[in-house]
Motif scaffolding. Structure first.
Motif, PDB file in Angstrom:
ATOM      1  N   THR A 288       0.838  -1.204   0.000  1.00  0.00           N
ATOM      2  CA  THR A 288       0.000   0.000   0.000  1.00  0.00           C
ATOM      3  C   THR A 288       0.872   1.254   0.000  1.00  0.00           C
ATOM      4  O   THR A 288       0.561   2.225  -0.695  1.00  0.00           O
ATOM      5  CB  THR A 288      -0.941  -0.004   1.222  1.00  0.00           C
ATOM      6  OG1 THR A 288      -1.710  -1.208   1.194  1.00  0.00           O
ATOM      7  CG2 THR A 288      -1.884   1.188   1.194  1.00  0.00           C
ATOM      8  N   ILE A 289       1.963   1.230   0.741  1.00  0.00           N
ATOM      9  CA  ILE A 289       2.896   2.363   0.753  1.00  0.00           C
ATOM     10  C   ILE A 289       3.453   2.592  -0.652  1.00  0.00           C
ATOM     11  O   ILE A 289       3.482   3.728  -1.141  1.00  0.00           O
ATOM     12  CB  ILE A 289       4.045   2.104   1.760  1.00  0.00           C
ATOM     13  CG1 ILE A 289       3.514   2.129   3.198  1.00  0.00           C
ATOM     14  CG2 ILE A 289       5.179   3.111   1.573  1.00  0.00           C
ATOM     15  CD1 ILE A 289       4.484   1.583   4.234  1.00  0.00           C
ATOM     16  N   ILE A 290       3.869   1.532  -1.311  1.00  0.00           N
ATOM     17  CA  ILE A 290       4.412   1.633  -2.674  1.00  0.00           C
ATOM     18  C   ILE A 290       3.357   2.203  -3.626  1.00  0.00           C
ATOM     19  O   ILE A 290       3.633   3.131  -4.394  1.00  0.00           O
ATOM     20  CB  ILE A 290       4.902   0.263  -3.179  1.00  0.00           C
ATOM     21  CG1 ILE A 290       6.121  -0.201  -2.376  1.00  0.00           C
ATOM     22  CG2 ILE A 290       5.222   0.311  -4.669  1.00  0.00           C
ATOM     23  CD1 ILE A 290       6.494  -1.653  -2.591  1.00  0.00           C
ATOM     24  N   LEU A 291       2.156   1.656  -3.569  1.00  0.00           N
ATOM     25  CA  LEU A 291       1.083   2.123  -4.457  1.00  0.00           C
ATOM     26  C   LEU A 291       0.788   3.605  -4.222  1.00  0.00           C
ATOM     27  O   LEU A 291       0.610   4.374  -5.174  1.00  0.00           O
ATOM     28  CB  LEU A 291      -0.180   1.285  -4.255  1.00  0.00           C
ATOM     29  CG  LEU A 291      -0.089  -0.175  -4.710  1.00  0.00           C
ATOM     30  CD1 LEU A 291      -1.333  -0.947  -4.276  1.00  0.00           C
ATOM     31  CD2 LEU A 291       0.113  -0.279  -6.205  1.00  0.00           C
ATOM     32  N   LYS A 292       0.747   4.019  -2.962  1.00  0.00           N
ATOM     33  CA  LYS A 292       0.462   5.424  -2.634  1.00  0.00           C
ATOM     34  C   LYS A 292       1.546   6.344  -3.193  1.00  0.00           C
ATOM     35  O   LYS A 292       1.246   7.385  -3.777  1.00  0.00           O
ATOM     36  CB  LYS A 292       0.340   5.575  -1.115  1.00  0.00           C
ATOM     37  CG  LYS A 292       0.215   6.993  -0.617  1.00  0.00           C
ATOM     38  CD  LYS A 292      -1.074   7.634  -1.058  1.00  0.00           C
ATOM     39  CE  LYS A 292      -1.203   9.009  -0.408  1.00  0.00           C
ATOM     40  NZ  LYS A 292      -2.177   9.843  -1.050  1.00  0.00           N
ATOM     41  N   LEU A 293       2.796   5.958  -3.025  1.00  0.00           N
ATOM     42  CA  LEU A 293       3.892   6.785  -3.542  1.00  0.00           C
ATOM     43  C   LEU A 293       3.836   6.902  -5.059  1.00  0.00           C
ATOM     44  O   LEU A 293       4.057   7.984  -5.614  1.00  0.00           O
ATOM     45  CB  LEU A 293       5.240   6.221  -3.108  1.00  0.00           C
ATOM     46  CG  LEU A 293       5.571   6.357  -1.621  1.00  0.00           C
ATOM     47  CD1 LEU A 293       6.877   5.651  -1.311  1.00  0.00           C
ATOM     48  CD2 LEU A 293       5.637   7.812  -1.208  1.00  0.00           C
ATOM     49  N   LEU A 294       3.544   5.798  -5.731  1.00  0.00           N
ATOM     50  CA  LEU A 294       3.456   5.833  -7.192  1.00  0.00           C
ATOM     51  C   LEU A 294       2.235   6.622  -7.650  1.00  0.00           C
ATOM     52  O   LEU A 294       2.277   7.284  -8.689  1.00  0.00           O
ATOM     53  CB  LEU A 294       3.425   4.413  -7.759  1.00  0.00           C
ATOM     54  CG  LEU A 294       4.736   3.627  -7.590  1.00  0.00           C
ATOM     55  CD1 LEU A 294       4.544   2.192  -8.025  1.00  0.00           C
ATOM     56  CD2 LEU A 294       5.867   4.293  -8.363  1.00  0.00           C
TER      57      LEU A 294
END
Length: 112
Positions: free
Chosen positions: A13-19
């Motif tokens: 979820t952190i990765i998706l949010k940053l992208l």
């Protein structure tokens, strides 16, 4: 961060949010952004990051672009259309989880 185990379930979820916010990013850039945003409290290792990126790609949530930068090939990750939808879903779930945890841990601080 003393207990990064709490973050493991949220890494995707952190990765998706940053992208979602940053458009396309490469792996090292993602690790540095997390470090910056958390003022060094959370450090994502390559050993955790790349398996998560590959899993998200396999799920159809990320596209990969390869570009030559300074005589090296660099992989950039970006959300697919499906990835954008999944990001919204996961962020809503995470917000609900945080509200519930807050209610359990310290009800006086609870936000309605």
């Amino acid at each position: 961060m003393a207990n990064s185990k709490l973050y493991k379930g949220s890494l995707s979820t952190i990765i998706l949010k940053l992208l979602d916010e940053g458009g396309k990013m490469y792996g090292y850039e993602i690790t540095q952004k997390v470090k910056q945003l958390t003022k060094g409290d959370l450090k994502i290792t390559e050993g955790a990051l790349y398996p998560a990126l590959h899993k998200l790609e396999a799920e159809g949530l990320l596209d990969v672009e390869v570009a030559k930068v300074d005589n090296r090939m660099r992989k950039y990750y970006k959300l697919t259309e499906q990835g954008e939808k999944e990001t919204a879903n996961r962020l809503a779930e995470l917000e609900e989880f945080i509200r519930n945890m807050q209610q359990l841990v310290n009800p006086k601080w609870s936000i309605s």
